[in-house]
Design a protein around this motif. Structure first.
Motif, short mmCIF file in Angstrom:
data_model
loop_
_atom_site.label_atom_id
_atom_site.label_comp_id
_atom_site.label_asym_id
_atom_site.label_seq_id
_atom_site.Cartn_x
_atom_site.Cartn_y
_atom_site.Cartn_z
N GLU A 1 -3.99 -2.78 5.82
CA GLU A 1 -5.20 -3.10 5.14
C GLU A 1 -4.72 -4.02 3.84
O GLU A 1 -5.29 -4.92 3.39
CB GLU A 1 -6.01 -2.06 4.61
N ASP A 2 -3.63 -3.35 3.35
CA ASP A 2 -3.18 -3.97 2.21
C ASP A 2 -1.82 -4.80 2.26
O ASP A 2 -1.37 -5.17 1.08
CB ASP A 2 -2.70 -2.89 1.10
N PRO B 1 3.18 -6.41 0.09
CA PRO B 1 1.72 -6.10 -0.15
C PRO B 1 1.01 -7.50 -0.39
O PRO B 1 1.58 -8.55 -0.94
CB PRO B 1 1.62 -5.50 -1.57
N ARG C 1 -1.60 -7.96 -2.22
CA ARG C 1 -1.59 -8.23 -3.71
C ARG C 1 -0.63 -9.08 -4.28
O ARG C 1 -0.86 -9.76 -5.25
CB ARG C 1 -1.76 -6.96 -4.31
#
Length: 278
Positions: A64-65, A186, A188
């Protein structure tokens, strides 16, 4: 800290040498943090490293990340040569057996659970043990899984066991390739600093390019690490592939589907590739 400073999780296993042997460790902006696969999985999850080769199942748990960098993996289509299941009994006689799993494994341990379940085998118990001493594992268990350098070492010793290559077993039963590790970063970080991720990707791809172009040097390093002959290592490395694209993702996704089906993943997962190989 320099926004392009990179923390790389580094696995010192021979199966990653074609990618990692020629990585440029002189770059002051790149920090290497060595560890076992289980360490890398943990560090990625908690953000202690920016990227690294991690087990494919650890990636699936974090999917998911995280994304997987295109063109980088430890994979095989058939025998892998370093994921071995040593059993005192034939495979079909392992109902009720005690199975020893290595502390450092995630993808391969769960692959074994999937293969046993899908062939109708129900062990009495799985136990987790240090994997540097096969005879000690087999004192406590009817069969033991070894991965990477431990598997390579013990496979050429006198062990008296039935020996099963899990890459071969998976391919024989499903027709798919198996991806054991991917290079995860990631999402992010991609959003916050895409240039840093491109730098990480280029860094690993350049290491792989140099490694595949000079396998003699890679083999010499493997011999320094674990001994054996040049022929042994050339045969071994010929079984491995270090690519990752949509074709290889089919096998990875089949593995993730099986892991979900057997309760080893909490939700369905698909491999998400990032970047290109140029």
């Amino acid at each position: 800290m320099n926004p392009l400073h990179v923390r790389i999780g580094h696995i010192k296993f021979t199966n990653a040498l074609p990618i990692c042997h020629f990585l440029d460790k002189s770059d002051p902006e790149i920090e290497f943090i060595p560890g076992a696969p289980s360490d890398l999985n943990k560090w990625l999850a908690e953000g202690s490293v920016d990227a690294g080769l991690c087990s494919s199942l650890a990636y699936a748990e974090l999917a998911e990340d995280f994304v997987a960098l295109r063109g980088l993996s430890v994979s095989a289509r058939g025998p892998v040569g370093s994921i071995f299941f040593f059993s005192k009994r034939p495979w079909e006689e392992l109902n009720g057996a005690v199975i020893a799993l290595p502390v450092i494994s995630k993808s391969s341990s769960n692959l074994l659970k999937i293969l046993l379940a899908e062939t109708g085998i129900t062990p009495a118990e799985y136990i987790t043990l240090p994997s540097d001493d096969l005879p000690a594992m087999l004192e406590q268990a009817d069969a033991a899984l070894l991965i990477a350098d431990d598997a390579l070492y013990w496979s050429v010793q006198e062990h008296g066991c039935h020996l099963y290559d899990l890459g071969e077993e998976w391919n024989k039963r499903t027709g798919h390739s198996m991806t054991f590790a991917v290079c995860a970063v990631p999402k992010r970080l991609i959003e916050e600093n895409p240039e840093k991720v491109r730098k990480i990707h280029r860094f690993f791809l350049e290491g792989k390019k140099k490694g595949l172009a000079d396998m003699d040097a890679v083999i010499a390093q493997a011999m320094r690490m674990l001994g054996q002959t040049e022929e042994f290592w050339r045969t071994y490395f010929n079984k491995l592939r270090h690519d990752l694209d949509e074709e290889w993702a089919v096998g990875a996704n089949a593995y993730f589907d099986a892991a979900y089906r057997h309760g080893l993943l909490k939700k369905p997962v698909k491999l998400e590739l990032w970047g290109d190989e140029e």
